[in-house]
Design a protein around this motif. Sequence first.
Motif, PDB file in Angstrom:
ATOM      1  N   GLU A 272      24.384  34.024  81.856  1.00  9.92           N
ATOM      2  CA  GLU A 272      24.325  33.390  83.169  1.00  9.92           C
ATOM      3  C   GLU A 272      22.961  33.560  83.828  1.00  9.92           C
ATOM      4  O   GLU A 272      22.629  32.820  84.754  1.00  9.92           O
ATOM      5  N   ASP A 273      22.160  34.515  83.338  1.00  9.49           N
ATOM      6  CA  ASP A 273      20.818  34.695  83.882  1.00  9.49           C
ATOM      7  C   ASP A 273      19.959  33.452  83.702  1.00  9.49           C
ATOM      8  O   ASP A 273      18.956  33.285  84.404  1.00  9.49           O
ATOM      9  N   TYR A 274      20.332  32.613  82.752  1.00  9.05           N
ATOM     10  CA  TYR A 274      19.526  31.423  82.454  1.00  9.05           C
ATOM     11  C   TYR A 274      20.148  30.143  82.992  1.00  9.05           C
ATOM     12  O   TYR A 274      19.552  29.072  82.870  1.00  9.05           O
ATOM     13  N   LEU A 279      14.975  32.999  91.098  1.00  7.43           N
ATOM     14  CA  LEU A 279      14.825  34.023  92.136  1.00  7.43           C
ATOM     15  C   LEU A 279      16.096  34.852  92.320  1.00  7.43           C
ATOM     16  O   LEU A 279      16.051  36.086  92.255  1.00  7.43           O
ATOM     17  N   PRO A 280      17.264  34.230  92.575  1.00  9.47           N
ATOM     18  CA  PRO A 280      18.479  35.054  92.699  1.00  9.47           C
ATOM     19  C   PRO A 280      18.825  35.792  91.414  1.00  9.47           C
ATOM     20  O   PRO A 280      19.312  36.930  91.454  1.00  9.47           O
ATOM     21  N   VAL A 281      18.562  35.162  90.274  1.00  6.47           N
ATOM     22  CA  VAL A 281      18.865  35.817  88.993  1.00  6.47           C
ATOM     23  C   VAL A 281      17.984  37.042  88.792  1.00  6.47           C
ATOM     24  O   VAL A 281      18.436  38.083  88.302  1.00  6.47           O
ATOM     25  N   SER A 282      16.706  36.945  89.178  1.00  2.70           N
ATOM     26  CA  SER A 282      15.804  38.093  89.041  1.00  2.70           C
ATOM     27  C   SER A 282      16.272  39.257  89.900  1.00  2.70           C
ATOM     28  O   SER A 282      16.228  40.426  89.484  1.00  2.70           O
ATOM     29  N   LEU A 287      18.928  44.543  90.027  1.00  6.88           N
ATOM     30  CA  LEU A 287      20.080  45.313  90.501  1.00  6.88           C
ATOM     31  C   LEU A 287      20.881  45.864  89.330  1.00  6.88           C
ATOM     32  O   LEU A 287      21.374  47.001  89.362  1.00  6.88           O
ATOM     33  N   ARG A 288      20.967  45.096  88.266  1.00  2.00           N
ATOM     34  CA  ARG A 288      21.715  45.523  87.083  1.00  2.00           C
ATOM     35  C   ARG A 288      21.017  46.700  86.399  1.00  2.00           C
ATOM     36  O   ARG A 288      21.662  47.660  85.983  1.00  2.00           O
ATOM     37  N   PHE A 289      19.694  46.631  86.289  1.00  2.00           N
ATOM     38  CA  PHE A 289      18.950  47.729  85.673  1.00  2.00           C
ATOM     39  C   PHE A 289      19.104  49.011  86.499  1.00  2.00           C
ATOM     40  O   PHE A 289      19.272  50.103  85.939  1.00  2.00           O
ATOM     41  N   VAL A 290      19.039  48.871  87.820  1.00  2.00           N
ATOM     42  CA  VAL A 290      19.208  50.037  88.684  1.00  2.00           C
ATOM     43  C   VAL A 290      20.622  50.600  88.543  1.00  2.00           C
ATOM     44  O   VAL A 290      20.830  51.822  88.498  1.00  2.00           O
ATOM     45  N   SER A 291      21.601  49.726  88.453  1.00  2.00           N
ATOM     46  CA  SER A 291      22.991  50.166  88.322  1.00  2.00           C
ATOM     47  C   SER A 291      23.206  50.943  87.032  1.00  2.00           C
ATOM     48  O   SER A 291      23.975  51.921  87.001  1.00  2.00           O
ATOM     49  N   LYS A 459       7.782  38.058  81.089  1.00  2.00           N
ATOM     50  CA  LYS A 459       8.322  37.001  81.949  1.00  2.00           C
ATOM     51  C   LYS A 459       9.842  36.893  81.855  1.00  2.00           C
ATOM     52  O   LYS A 459      10.465  36.184  82.652  1.00  2.00           O
ATOM     53  N   ASP A 460      10.430  37.620  80.889  1.00  2.00           N
ATOM     54  CA  ASP A 460      11.891  37.606  80.749  1.00  2.00           C
ATOM     55  C   ASP A 460      12.409  39.024  80.528  1.00  2.00           C
ATOM     56  O   ASP A 460      13.284  39.250  79.717  1.00  2.00           O
ATOM     57  N   LEU A 461      11.847  39.981  81.280  1.00  2.00           N
ATOM     58  CA  LEU A 461      12.265  41.367  81.139  1.00  2.00           C
ATOM     59  C   LEU A 461      12.985  41.830  82.406  1.00  2.00           C
ATOM     60  O   LEU A 461      14.188  41.621  82.558  1.00  2.00           O
ATOM     61  N   LEU A 462      12.270  42.443  83.341  1.00  2.00           N
ATOM     62  CA  LEU A 462      12.898  42.878  84.591  1.00  2.00           C
ATOM     63  C   LEU A 462      13.219  41.700  85.492  1.00  2.00           C
ATOM     64  O   LEU A 462      14.233  41.695  86.198  1.00  2.00           O
ATOM     65  N   VAL A 463      12.364  40.705  85.489  1.00  2.21           N
ATOM     66  CA  VAL A 463      12.616  39.477  86.234  1.00  2.21           C
ATOM     67  C   VAL A 463      12.559  38.317  85.254  1.00  2.21           C
ATOM     68  O   VAL A 463      12.025  38.437  84.151  1.00  2.21           O
ATOM     69  N   ARG A 464      13.129  37.206  85.653  1.00  5.01           N
ATOM     70  CA  ARG A 464      13.042  35.991  84.841  1.00  5.01           C
ATOM     71  C   ARG A 464      12.236  34.954  85.597  1.00  5.01           C
ATOM     72  O   ARG A 464      12.631  34.531  86.685  1.00  5.01           O
ATOM     73  N   LEU A 465      11.122  34.570  85.029  1.00  3.74           N
ATOM     74  CA  LEU A 465      10.289  33.551  85.654  1.00  3.74           C
ATOM     75  C   LEU A 465      10.949  32.180  85.520  1.00  3.74           C
ATOM     76  O   LEU A 465      11.914  32.012  84.763  1.00  3.74           O
ATOM     77  N   PRO A 466      10.459  31.173  86.245  1.00  7.22           N
ATOM     78  CA  PRO A 466      11.043  29.832  86.117  1.00  7.22           C
ATOM     79  C   PRO A 466      11.058  29.359  84.670  1.00  7.22           C
ATOM     80  O   PRO A 466      10.189  29.728  83.863  1.00  7.22           O
ATOM     81  N   THR A 467      12.047  28.564  84.336  1.00  4.13           N
ATOM     82  CA  THR A 467      12.212  28.094  82.962  1.00  4.13           C
ATOM     83  C   THR A 467      10.958  27.399  82.448  1.00  4.13           C
ATOM     84  O   THR A 467      10.573  27.549  81.282  1.00  4.13           O
ATOM     85  N   ALA A 468      10.299  26.641  83.306  1.00 10.87           N
ATOM     86  CA  ALA A 468       9.095  25.922  82.886  1.00 10.87           C
ATOM     87  C   ALA A 468       7.967  26.867  82.495  1.00 10.87           C
ATOM     88  O   ALA A 468       7.049  26.462  81.764  1.00 10.87           O
ATOM     89  N   ALA A 469       8.018  28.123  82.961  1.00  9.16           N
ATOM     90  CA  ALA A 469       6.954  29.079  82.650  1.00  9.16           C
ATOM     91  C   ALA A 469       7.204  29.818  81.346  1.00  9.16           C
ATOM     92  O   ALA A 469       6.299  30.503  80.847  1.00  9.16           O
TER      93      ALA A 469
END
Length: 486
Positions: A272-274, A279-282, A287-291, A459-469
């Motif tokens: 679902e991250d993709y 922005l909300p997914v990041s 939050l998931r990593f912290v949890s 770009k797809d580790l702690l945060v996910r950048l826009p798909t185009a990136a």
Amino acid sequence: MKADSWSGDFDLDIGRFREQTAIHSDLRLRELELGGAPLRAALLFVEGLSDKEFIDRHLIRMLMKGRFEPPVTAEYVKNRILSVGALTERLSASGWLAKTLSGHTALLIEGIPEIFLIDTVHAGKRAPQEPESEGLVRGPRIGFNESLSDNTAMLRMSGENESLVISKRTVGRRVKRELAVAYMSDIVDPELLREVHRRLDRIDLDDLPESGYVEQLIEDNRLSPFQQAQNTERPDRVVAALLEGRVALLLDGTPFALIVPVTLSMLLQSPEDYYERWLPVSFIRILRFVSVAVSMLLPSIYIAFISFNPGLIPTKLAVTIIETRTGVPFPAYIEAVFMEIAIEVLREAGLRLPKPIGPAMGIVGGLIIGEAAVQAGFISPILVIVVAATAITSFTIPSYSAGITFRYLRFFAMLAAALFGLFGVVMFLLLIGSHLVKLKSFGVPYLSPAVPYRLSDWKDLLVRLPTAAMKKRPRILNPKDPTRGG
């Protein structure tokens, strides 16, 4: 005539049929005469496993009412009589019984010194459903089932793709099962593919009833607490992994596919991250990593502060904690272990009970035990909050198998805190960190792209950048085609 070949003499061959199948009471032998030719034939199939309606309509009726023109040869039967898609000829008199017992129908015709094996498997299949172990709010509502042919078809249904290769092989010494290796031929690293096949070749076991057996037999480090292959029921997750340059393994009889190589960050990501905006997914991913960190370390930090380092607690909070612990007869470590074990027992009991009462039992049982323990003075109220927060944060881990790992590592962290305080917690983290740095999955570092450091893959580790990136595939996989396109 060789002892391991068919003779063409019907009486002799049918005698061999009866001799080799005498102990199998679920096998059915049907003898008949061919239409238009004075020749006898016999069909052998498993009752309940073979499709009886197909055998009646397309085999028995075809053989009895067809017009056979002599000479009746194997080529004549195969090309002019049997209108079936899956047909195998077996010259040898050995090896055919295993196929028949797995659902194929054996056909023997007088005068033909070979046997025909026709695929008539008709086992009960579970319709594709949404995976229970990987629920999503947004995404495809379809998951693998226990049929390998259905599962490979689901991969094909993901879209037209000539480069998707599905290579099948047989595993198991006594109970033989089909295992499919799926990959993208124009993306996957050939060296990775060779390594996968090399490890599969080493498997020598009587039976592999579930993909978990395969996972344990092909992993790099069998002593590691961390899984080195990702299991999933979701075809969309498998296809996404294949498009990165990974390899998927699908075993007949289980809905769980394996994805290799795997990294720690993959286990903490959800499909679902993709499907949602970046922005909300990041935010949710962070939050998931912290949890995950909270679920593994919170009880140990509580023990360290209470038993060894109370001076690090703010004064007002320390006074409150002291008041709540007044009268508790056990040290912090004992009460924390007691509560954590109680929560794990309740969690396991909830899984094993029937679904209608499992969740209710877990919630009610947790409330009753926690409240009763506080009222009896065995544990402090602050610990109930710590244990509840630990349990809730552990539910954020998308992979159930990864969640098990972090749950039992929590007990080692608590033991380290009970022995050495915060110093023990730090030493525990250093030990786990050093192990993860050295751990690999099919040659790929487990902590990549963080270790080794590859900024282009962040770009797809702690945060996910826009798909185009995200136009580049992970460099650590060494894909043939490093660009996704666009």
